[in-house]
Design an enzyme around this catalytic site. Structure first.
Site, PDB file in Angstrom:
ATOM      1  N   HIS A  97     -18.175  10.308   3.505  1.00 37.64           N
ATOM      2  CA  HIS A  97     -18.555   8.947   3.876  1.00 37.64           C
ATOM      3  C   HIS A  97     -20.077   8.879   3.942  1.00 37.64           C
ATOM      4  O   HIS A  97     -20.710   9.757   4.538  1.00 37.64           O
ATOM      5  CB  HIS A  97     -17.929   8.584   5.231  1.00 37.64           C
ATOM      6  CG  HIS A  97     -18.219   7.182   5.637  1.00 37.64           C
ATOM      7  ND1 HIS A  97     -17.577   6.100   5.074  1.00 37.64           N
ATOM      8  CD2 HIS A  97     -19.102   6.675   6.518  1.00 37.64           C
ATOM      9  CE1 HIS A  97     -18.056   4.990   5.604  1.00 37.64           C
ATOM     10  NE2 HIS A  97     -18.976   5.307   6.487  1.00 37.64           N
ATOM     11  N   ARG A 102       0.828  -1.212   0.000  1.00 37.67           N
ATOM     12  CA  ARG A 102       0.000   0.000   0.000  1.00 37.67           C
ATOM     13  C   ARG A 102       0.862   1.261   0.000  1.00 37.67           C
ATOM     14  O   ARG A 102       0.532   2.262  -0.625  1.00 37.67           O
ATOM     15  CB  ARG A 102      -0.897   0.031   1.245  1.00 37.67           C
ATOM     16  CG  ARG A 102      -2.083  -0.898   1.169  1.00 37.67           C
ATOM     17  CD  ARG A 102      -2.993  -0.697   2.375  1.00 37.67           C
ATOM     18  NE  ARG A 102      -3.991  -1.754   2.454  1.00 37.67           N
ATOM     19  CZ  ARG A 102      -5.165  -1.731   1.818  1.00 37.67           C
ATOM     20  NH1 ARG A 102      -5.491  -0.719   1.080  1.00 37.67           N
ATOM     21  NH2 ARG A 102      -6.014  -2.743   1.938  1.00 37.67           N
TER      22      ARG A 102
HETATM   23  C1  GAR Z   1     -20.480   8.106  -2.434  1.00 32.74           C
HETATM   24  O1  GAR Z   1     -21.721   7.714  -1.891  1.00 32.74           O
HETATM   25  C2  GAR Z   1     -19.448   8.257  -1.331  1.00 32.74           C
HETATM   26  O2  GAR Z   1     -19.990   8.751  -0.129  1.00 32.74           O
HETATM   27  C3  GAR Z   1     -18.992   6.841  -1.165  1.00 32.74           C
HETATM   28  O3  GAR Z   1     -18.923   6.319  -2.464  1.00 32.74           O
HETATM   29  C4  GAR Z   1     -19.887   6.988  -3.294  1.00 32.74           C
HETATM   30  C5  GAR Z   1     -19.165   7.525  -4.506  1.00 32.74           C
HETATM   31  O4  GAR Z   1     -20.069   8.037  -5.430  1.00 32.74           O
HETATM   32  N1  GAR Z   1     -17.734   6.793  -0.518  1.00 32.74           N
HETATM   33  C6  GAR Z   1     -17.332   5.780   0.253  1.00 32.74           C
HETATM   34  O5  GAR Z   1     -18.027   4.809   0.467  1.00 32.74           O
HETATM   35  C7  GAR Z   1     -15.959   5.926   0.832  1.00 32.74           C
HETATM   36  N2  GAR Z   1     -15.681   4.881   1.746  1.00 32.74           N
HETATM   37  P1  GAR Z   1     -19.547   8.909  -6.649  1.00 32.74           P
HETATM   38  O6  GAR Z   1     -18.403   8.129  -7.305  1.00 32.74           O
HETATM   39  O7  GAR Z   1     -20.740   8.980  -7.549  1.00 32.74           O
HETATM   40  O8  GAR Z   1     -19.109  10.240  -6.131  1.00 32.74           O
END
Ligand code: GAR
Length: 215
Positions: free
Chosen positions: A108, A64
């Site tokens: 989040h 990582r």
């Molecule tokens: C969003 O709902 C964000 O909050 C979540 O992924 C989605 C991305 O949507 N993030 C996480 O789960 C981070 N752990 P997008 O690609 O359409 O912006």
């Protein structure tokens, strides 16, 4: 202010940044969109908006830390003031986080501190919660545990399902995420040892609560 947006997928939050920057609601230039996946739709959104893109494939790195260093190398030439994690689905190590400490934000899809990690909406539905939502927070080494900045909630309806709930939460994400970045651009938001500071006040658990009707 120059920002970089890190994505892994659809990039609808990235689109909200692009739109708010275009109309002047967000005083920032998106200098780079960086993805860990070459097939992320968000890369197309960036290209359509004339924004530089880069792909750093996490699968090419065993450790990582090495992946993080490759991302730092990709970002360095752009000298950004703020890094936005927008649906970026890799866990960052201290190598990356320490470099951008205090200028690294994540969104989040839960009302933190509830439901860190994955499957947040399903867990909220299964628990019988009345509310779901999203939280913008500073990124620290604790996963989904950095000081919250702003939170918006949506009701969980009877017979709700994950897809419908996720779509309603996303609408609120598109409002609160560029808003937090704008506060940062205006010099109103910072991170210090006490937590997230907005207009000189330490924000409470969950951060600023943005309760406004969905437009
Ligand atoms: C969003 O709902 C964000 O909050 C979540 O992924 C989605 C991305 O949507 N993030 C996480 O789960 C981070 N752990 P997008 O690609 O359409 O912006």
């Amino acid at each position: 202010m120059k920002i970089a947006v890190l994505i892994s997928g659809s990039g609808s939050n990235l689109q909200a940044f692009i739109d708010d920057a275009a109309c002047g609601k967000l005083s920032a230039e998106i200098a780079l969109v960086l993805s860990n996946r070459a097939d992320a739709f968000g890369l197309q959104r960036a290209a359509d908006a004339g924004i530089a893109t880069a792909v750093v494939d996490h699968k090419a790195y065993e450790k990582r830390e090495d992946f993080d260093r490759a991302m730092l190398d990709a970002l360095a030439p752009y000298s950004v003031d703020l890094v936005i994690l927008a649906g970026f689905m890799r866990i960052l190590t201290p190598v990356f986080i320490s470099t951008y400490s205090g200028r690294l934000l994540n969104i989040h899809p839960s009302l933190l501190p509830k439901y860190t990690g994955l499957h947040t909406h399903q867990r909220a539905i299964d628990a019988g919660d009345k509310w779901a939502g999203a939280t913008v927070h500073f990124v620290t080494e604790e996963l989904d545990g950095g000081p919250p900045i702003v939170q918006a909630r949506v009701p969980i309806l009877r017979d709700d399902n994950v897809d419908a709930l996720a779509a309603r939460v996303l609408q609120r994400e598109h409002r609160i995420y560029p808003l937090a970045a704008q506060w940062f651009a205006q010099g109103r938001l910072r991170l210090d040892a006490r937590g997230a500071i907005l207009d000189g006040e330490v924000l409470g658990p969950g951060g600023f609560q943005l309760d406004e009707p969905i437009s």
